[in-house]
Design an enzyme around this catalytic site. Sequence first.
Site, PDB file in Angstrom:
ATOM      1  N   HIS A  28       0.843  -1.191   0.000  1.00 48.18           N
ATOM      2  CA  HIS A  28       0.000   0.000   0.000  1.00 48.18           C
ATOM      3  C   HIS A  28       0.883   1.247   0.000  1.00 48.18           C
ATOM      4  CE1 HIS A  28      -2.457  -3.255   1.581  1.00 48.18           C
ATOM      5  NE2 HIS A  28      -3.540  -2.555   1.305  1.00 48.18           N
ATOM      6  N   HIS A 261      -3.886   3.642  -3.423  1.00 48.42           N
ATOM      7  CA  HIS A 261      -4.084   3.162  -2.048  1.00 48.42           C
ATOM      8  C   HIS A 261      -3.448   1.801  -1.795  1.00 48.42           C
ATOM      9  CE1 HIS A 261      -6.005   2.208   1.785  1.00 48.42           C
ATOM     10  NE2 HIS A 261      -6.314   1.028   1.267  1.00 48.42           N
ATOM     11  N   GLU A 408     -17.646  -4.525  24.715  1.00 50.01           N
ATOM     12  CA  GLU A 408     -16.850  -5.747  24.808  1.00 50.01           C
ATOM     13  C   GLU A 408     -15.641  -5.749  23.877  1.00 50.01           C
ATOM     14  OE1 GLU A 408     -20.955  -6.903  26.238  1.00 50.01           O
ATOM     15  OE2 GLU A 408     -20.163  -5.776  24.527  1.00 50.01           O
ATOM     16  N   HIS A 470     -28.273 -15.896  24.637  1.00 47.15           N
ATOM     17  CA  HIS A 470     -27.313 -15.789  25.730  1.00 47.15           C
ATOM     18  C   HIS A 470     -26.708 -17.131  26.128  1.00 47.15           C
ATOM     19  CE1 HIS A 470     -28.735 -11.727  25.991  1.00 47.15           C
ATOM     20  NE2 HIS A 470     -28.077 -11.468  27.108  1.00 47.15           N
TER      21      HIS A 470
END
Length: 655
Positions: A28, A261, A408, A470
Amino acid sequence: MNEKAIAAVAKSIRSLSIDAIQKANSGHPGLPLGCAELAATLYGEILKHNPANSKWADRDRFVLSAGHGSMLLYSILHLAGYKVSLEDIKNFRQVGSKCPGHPEYGWTDGVENTSGPLGQGIALAVGMALAESHLAAKYNTPAHKIVDHYTYALVGEGCLEEGVSSEASSLAGHLQLGKLIVFYDQNKISIDGSTDITFTEDIGKRYEAYGWQVLKGDMYDVQNLVKLVEEAKKEENKPTLIMLKSTIGKFAPAQGTAKVHGEPLGEADVAQTKKNLGLDPEKFFQVDEEAYKFFEGKKADFAKREADWNSEFEAWAKENPELAKQWKASYELTSDGSSDDPVYEVGKSVATRTASGDMISAMGLRYSYLVGGSADLKGSNKSGMKCDGGTYTPENRKGRSIEFGIREFGMASVAAGMSLHGGIRPYVATYLVFSDYMRPSIRLAAIMGAPVIYDLTHDSIFVGEDGPTHQPIEHLAALRAIPNLQVLRPGDAEETVEAWHMAMAAKDHPVLFALTRQNVPVYAKDDKNWRENIKKGAYIVKNEANPDVTVVATGSEVAMALDAAKVSGKKVRVVSMMDKNLFENQADSFKSEILGGAKRVIVAEAGVRQGWEEIATSRADCFTIDRFGESGPAKKVAESLGFTAEKLAALIDEK
């Protein structure tokens, strides 16, 4: 500032980068061409560092969050005098090279972190800045300041689009991490074109809303870059985002476009870029001698700064022997305190999450550098540290309990940054099912060998009423699939104590606990040497010398297996396998000793069968759950799914 030398360094960065990428036919070039002045100014004028010792404890940290632009980092490390040779650069992206495709922690001198997936770099930087602030509060005295450095990061649009950057940046603003300075390469280009096709929000206002100071400037005004950093440092109660307008692929024919890029420029454009830079288009890997001279002239200053710190440190250590003992232990990951392990009576019912909470407090006394917290689930995870000195806040930087909030992914990445910084052993807690949110960071920590501890509770269908969203089913198999991640699922409170000892002894890999919400009995253990054997992954809980069937169980299913063995008509050996991967790597003799030569080996685990096929005699001997759970009281859910001791006993007696 020697602007002529900075210009020479920037030109050399561009030269090395485009040739390395072209030679590799991969890479890159856009970011190295676009950000060369920043790297030159940062390493030449701003950073507190010593290339002769990349592990100096009080160095400034630099995180290249946009890791695809790795040649920017390798080039400046080479020029500044780190152990990155010109030959290394010529072998960019080749097997064994010190210059891999993305920066890799522990592989290249001067690289602070692995930064491949976008967004995680800025989160790692937040963790490093958090660590610096905690250690400064813990160790600095009125007479001696031995922790006093900044964390810098370079991010691009891609980093700021990824959600983890939002989580971490929000936390950094809330915690007022004033020694975190992030440069935003504002080139407005991504792989598919202008960022306007997807990314039009006001980044400055967004970061101001997070509680950051926002400054703006031009990537190529090197004098102003220094002034912007000076201004950032004056704001002690806010992290700073410095937005720098830039041109991706600067000096290339296709500069400012997506074409530069993520692929080599091509021979013709490389030649033209060299002409635009005033370089010989026929020569390769050209370095302006002024660049080498500039950093050669800096060597003595770099060394003196570290030497002065060493003298300060020695004086501090002499005056503060107890703090010095803690410092040494924290960087060697050894004990610097004492505590007794909690003791649990056989027959008592204790959730392994509760036993883990007991051990967190015990380990907190034994290791003064254990620091951590939960994603808004401290009470439910039982993850609070009773000896922590309070919660870490802007007013109490010494606090060892961190409130991460419902973040999280950000929490896990911040913890990895804390670990990389050194001086801290971080643990983080949430429900096992939310390891899905954390997995990219867990994987990155495993790649880096960062010894983060993941204290994950509510590990099965026995969560009950919260239902299938869950109730972890596939998670243990998925986590065990991550190389260098140690997954421990203890069966009772006593095993949980040993799990914590194993985790604290681990220095080159992360460790993850899968812990019960529900109470499970502490069971008698026939193996008198079980505390040693469990460190090999498994041991015999109920022994039969010549078993008809051996049941290998993990976690809460060990007690289930013991109950099934009581009502079975066969001779049943029960094995607790807390660490499946560790057991599988043991000598065949040990594995045979544990499994006992039974004709049938049944595996019992409240999760998918995947991964157990090599231990179980057959697929039919996998007493597992290969469907999602359902909502209801835990016992009723288990009965509905046919996951009971009675059903296991029936399987044992089947043949």
